[in-house]
Design a protein around this motif. Structure first.
Motif, short mmCIF file in Angstrom:
data_model
loop_
_atom_site.label_atom_id
_atom_site.label_comp_id
_atom_site.label_asym_id
_atom_site.label_seq_id
_atom_site.Cartn_x
_atom_site.Cartn_y
_atom_site.Cartn_z
N THR A 448 69.89 43.41 56.98
CA THR A 448 68.81 43.06 56.34
C THR A 448 68.05 41.98 57.09
OG1 THR A 448 69.50 43.77 54.31
CG2 THR A 448 68.31 41.97 54.28
N ALA A 449 69.17 40.93 57.53
CA ALA A 449 68.34 39.58 58.15
C ALA A 449 68.05 39.63 59.58
CB ALA A 449 70.27 38.76 58.64
N ALA A 450 68.24 41.65 60.62
CA ALA A 450 67.90 41.62 61.35
C ALA A 450 66.18 42.68 61.51
CB ALA A 450 68.38 43.24 62.22
N ARG A 451 66.15 43.30 59.81
CA ARG A 451 65.17 44.05 59.17
C ARG A 451 63.34 42.64 59.65
NH1 ARG A 451 65.91 45.44 54.33
NH2 ARG A 451 67.41 46.92 55.17
N TYR A 452 64.46 42.03 58.60
CA TYR A 452 63.35 40.63 58.62
C TYR A 452 63.17 39.64 59.39
CZ TYR A 452 62.67 43.17 53.85
OH TYR A 452 62.39 43.77 53.00
N ASN A 453 63.99 39.89 60.63
CA ASN A 453 64.32 38.40 61.68
C ASN A 453 64.39 37.27 61.49
OD1 ASN A 453 64.77 38.68 64.27
ND2 ASN A 453 62.52 37.34 64.72
N ILE A 454 65.61 37.20 60.35
CA ILE A 454 65.87 36.07 59.48
C ILE A 454 67.19 35.32 60.76
CG2 ILE A 454 67.10 34.88 57.83
CD1 ILE A 454 66.45 37.63 55.98
N PRO A 455 66.50 34.44 61.60
CA PRO A 455 67.41 33.88 62.33
C PRO A 455 68.67 33.52 61.62
CG PRO A 455 65.86 32.85 62.36
CD PRO A 455 65.00 33.87 60.88
N VAL A 456 69.64 33.74 61.11
CA VAL A 456 70.69 33.33 60.39
C VAL A 456 71.88 33.45 61.80
CG1 VAL A 456 70.03 32.89 58.28
CG2 VAL A 456 71.28 35.29 58.79
N ILE A 457 72.74 32.37 62.30
CA ILE A 457 73.78 32.51 63.08
C ILE A 457 75.10 32.42 61.93
CG2 ILE A 457 75.01 31.57 65.22
CD1 ILE A 457 72.52 30.27 65.70
N GLU A 458 75.76 34.17 62.42
CA GLU A 458 76.96 34.11 61.84
C GLU A 458 78.23 33.83 62.49
OE1 GLU A 458 79.26 36.57 58.24
OE2 GLU A 458 77.54 35.41 58.48
#
Length: 563
Positions: A448-458
């Motif tokens: 999901t984060a990749a699809r919307y390019n949400i730059p969260v760092i896990e």
């Protein structure tokens, strides 16, 4: 006034409430609502998560980071039931959230129809309120009530279930501007205020203990003034982090099972424990019969049900924390407890938080993250050892910058919450600190984060075991590691890359800083797989059933075994 379908009314009500983002997953019964959302995609941004649980956690993280109501959507049956864990998480931590589900048509209810579940009944014990709407003329008012209930007083989740036929039929709709939700002040009694002032001014060793209620009420400035007036040390719960700045000299750290020795001993030695917006959870108090036995307890809380629920109090003030603190600040004269404050300072020097500096450890990763961000980031977590390290070794300067599942302890919470927080606060760096066990539960949200390019760092603190459970097995179960070892062939870096994110592996201390810097510069979602030892432990610790004054660390254990 205009004629609209139920689905269009849902969208109009969301717009009325100022909703700009929703998280969800479509299905048969909710299709009309999704069709209406499609027509308003320029006004309401919908994020399609990989799983409904991820949507509920994202709505929760959005709400905690912004202070606004988070919204998630799901279809009937399994879609709705997949929200349950996220709803329960929000309920335990007093998070304002509205979950909108759709159900089968009214004439099909109660017939075991395909994908039919009484979701309003299922969530009744874990919401502030749940509704089922079977009449389109009731829909707008129900949604408005839901938002008001979610945010008013002590916040929490509300579920609105709407039958599919209601989403299809038309009725008259009149736009309505939401009335402002005011702080709860009508319960603040003059006698309670006078009693509180007397207790504070007679105290010689006051200790201030803050919980999530201070964050929710936006009372941080009033709290700082109150601390100065009372001249006392300050500790917090997991939910209260950031309410009082973690860098301040008066701050002693967290209280409870993994709280600092200074906070636990300080509360035990105090003569007045001023508790603001905290519910005396078992993880905070330890053995309640031995908790703060020499202290009178003054409890300030918006929820009258919390007074005397877990711990007997001497006095209480019921009402919004910000409003109560404003009144107390006006009434109190400046106190002087320099000897007591000096004693607490000595405790801090004698009992600092420690860890093994020779090895790559969770605390080292958290301290490095704090150094690189300067405390100017939002940190979400999953649940376990990594969560406690994030609470202990990162100094939270502001409220709403530490987002974690406190009451329910939901593994798999953090990544969805991080996406929600980043969506709500796009200009703030967001990091989720997870364990490898937690990451496995909902790592599908990396897609999901990749699809919307949400730059969260896990940041996965990967010890190849269920670390907190293993710690208990080591200390209390004779090292019988039943079902807690996860030595398999899953490669988190490859998993991240396969889902469209960047993956970085860290196996040495000197690789931590460059990895975090690289992730911060990446401009998209990143998973950092940090490999640590399987027996790294969280200390201090209070044994189950023990008093918080009996917190121990590895040094204490070594001394005990030496004797």
């Amino acid at each position: 006034m205009m004629k609209l379908t139920g689905a269009e009314i849902v969208v109009e009500c969301l717009k009325e409430q100022g909703v700009d983002t929703v998280f969800g997953y479509p299905g048969g019964t909710i299709l009309n609502i999704y069709d209406a959302l499609y027509k308003h995609s320029d006004e309401i941004h919908h994020i399609l998560t990989s799983h409904e649980q991820g949507a509920s956690h994202a709505a929760d993280g959005y709400a905690r980071a912004t202070g606004k109501v988070g919204v998630c959507l799901a279809t009937s049956g399994p879609g709705a039931t997949n929200l349950v864990t996220g709803i329960a998480t929000a309920q335990m931590d007093s998070v304002p959230m509205v979950a909108i589900t759709a159900n089968v048509a009214v004439d099909l209810l109660g017939r075991d129809t395909f994908q039919e579940v009484d979701i309003a009944g299922v969530v009744m014990p874990i919401t502030k309120h749940s509704f089922i709407v079977k009449d389109v003329t009731q829909l707008a008012d129900t949604l408005r009530r839901a938002f008001r209930i979610a945010i008013e007083g002590r916040p929490g989740p509300v579920l609105v279930d709407i039958t599919k036929d209601v989403t299809a039929v038309e009725t008259e709709y009149t736009p309505q501007k939401p009335a402002p939700v005011l702080p709860k002040v009508n319960t603040i009694k003059e006698a309670d205020i006078e009693n509180a002032v007397k207790l504070i001014e007679r105290s010689k060793r006051p200790f201030i203990f803050v919980g999530g209620g201070v964050v929710i009420s936006g009372a941080s400035e009033e709290l700082r003034e109150f601390v100065e007036k009372v001249d006392a040390p300050v500790a917090d719960t997991l939910m209260g982090k950031g309410a009082y700045p973690g860098e301040d000299a008066r701050y002693t750290g967290m209280v409870g099972m993994h709280g600092t020795k200074t906070s636990n001993l300080g509360i035990t030695k105090s003569d007045l424990l001023i508790t603001i917006g905290a519910r005396f959870s078992d993880r905070v108090t330890g053995n309640t019969k031995r908790f703060a036995r020499d202290a009178k307890i003054l409890h300030i809380d918006v929820d009258a049900a919390e007074i005397n629920k877990n711990v007997k109090t001497e006095a209480s003030v019921i009402g919004d924390a910000k409003a109560v603190l404003k009144i107390l600040n006006d009434r109190l004269t400046k106190q002087d407890h320099h000897e007591w404050v000096a004693e607490i300072e000595e405790m801090k020097e004698k009992h600092p938080l420690t860890y093994d500096h020779e090895m790559l450890t969770g605390p080292f990763v958290v301290e490095t993250l704090y150094k690189l961000t300067g405390g100017d980031a939002i940190v979400t977590t999953d649940v376990g050892q990594h969560q406690m390290w994030a609470a202990q070794f990162y100094k939270y300067k502001k409220p709403r910058t530490f987002i974690t599942s406190g009451g329910l302890g939901t593994m798999g919470y953090g990544l969805g919450a991080a996406m929600g927080a980043k969506t709500g606060c796009p200009d703030v760096p967001v990091f989720n600190i997870a364990g490898d066990g937690c990451f496995r539960m909902n790592m599908n949200e990396v897609a999901t984060a990749a699809r919307y390019n949400i730059p969260v760092i896990e940041i996965v603190i990967n010890n190849h075991v269920l670390g907190m459970v293993r710690q208990w097995q080591t200390l209390f179960y004779g090292k019988r590691y039943s079902s807690t070892i996860i030595q398999d062939k899953v490669d988190f870096v490859k998993v991240a890359e396969a889902m469209g994110a960047k993956g970085i592996r860290v196996t040495k201390k000197e690789e931590v800083e460059p990895a975090i810097k690289e992730a911060m510069a990446a401009g998209g979602p990143v998973v950092i797989d940090v490999q640590i030892d399987c027996d790294d432990k969280v200390f201090p610790m209070v044994a189950p059933g023990g008093a918080i004054a009996e917190a121990f660390n590895q040094e204490d254990l070594d001394k005990k075994e030496g004797n």
